[in-house]
Write an enzyme that holds these catalytic residues in place. Structure first.
Site, short mmCIF file in Angstrom:
data_model
loop_
_atom_site.label_atom_id
_atom_site.label_comp_id
_atom_site.label_asym_id
_atom_site.label_seq_id
_atom_site.Cartn_x
_atom_site.Cartn_y
_atom_site.Cartn_z
N GLU A 1 -1.25 -1.50 -4.58
CA GLU A 1 -2.50 -0.77 -4.78
C GLU A 1 -2.26 0.32 -5.81
O GLU A 1 -1.33 1.12 -5.69
CB GLU A 1 -3.00 -0.16 -3.48
N HIS B 1 -2.92 0.84 6.71
CA HIS B 1 -1.95 0.60 5.63
C HIS B 1 -1.53 -0.87 5.58
O HIS B 1 -1.39 -1.45 4.50
CB HIS B 1 -0.71 1.48 5.81
N ASP C 1 0.89 -1.17 0.00
CA ASP C 1 0.00 0.00 0.00
C ASP C 1 0.93 1.21 0.00
O ASP C 1 1.44 1.61 1.05
CB ASP C 1 -0.90 -0.02 1.23
#
EC number: 3.1.21.10
Length: 160
Positions: A67, A140, A7
């Site tokens: 992501e 996260h 992330d």
């Protein structure tokens, strides 16, 4: 297959590792890479680079899932996230590790079954799937583990 989920972010980059087969996922590790806002921008990116390289060297992932950029109104934030993504893609190329990007909507749809699911729903499902207590994960870290699981489901678990 070991999947490293990322992330990306300049202030905080979450990471999560799972071992996956065609029938199950096993939790390996999760954590955060934090950079200090007082550090020069290039030094912050270098810290992300060095820390992710250490993770790659320690765990030898077969694939990296990240992501994808979610663009909203804050262009400064989007640019910083894109730069952190670039660091991850550079590392994947340098280490000859395939890398795949998934939108937040696809990750949520894959994990929860709803592309507009809340962060709490994603955290609950990640916790259930991997047996990791929700209180041990930041947003996260949860997102990074969800991205790793998403890749396993999108690519059939074992097929990179």
């Amino acid at each position: 297959m070991i999947v490293l989920g990322i992330d990306p972010g300049l202030a905080t980059t979450g990471f999560g590792l799972i071992k996956t087969t065609s029938i199950s996922h096993t939790y390996i590790a999760h954590g955060q890479i934090k950079t200090d806002v007082e550090m020069p921008h290039n030094v912050r990116l270098l810290k992300i680079y060095n820390d992710i390289e250490n993770i790659i060297n320690k765990f030898s992932p077969n694939v990296i899932s990240i992501e994808d950029l979610f663009f909203n109104r804050n262009t400064t934030s989007a640019i910083s996230v894109a730069q952190a993504m670039g660091v991850v893609f550079l590392l994947s190329a340098q280490h000859n590790i395939p890398a795949y990007a998934y939108s937040p909507r696809v990750v949520k749809q894959t994990i929860v079954g709803n592309g507009t699911a809340s962060k709490q729903d994603v955290q609950r499902f990640v916790s259930l799937l991997l047996g990791v207590p929700t209180e041990s994960m930041s947003d996260h870290e949860t997102d990074a583990l969800a991205i790793a699981i998403c890749h396993a489901h999108q690519r059939g678990g074992y097929d990179i």
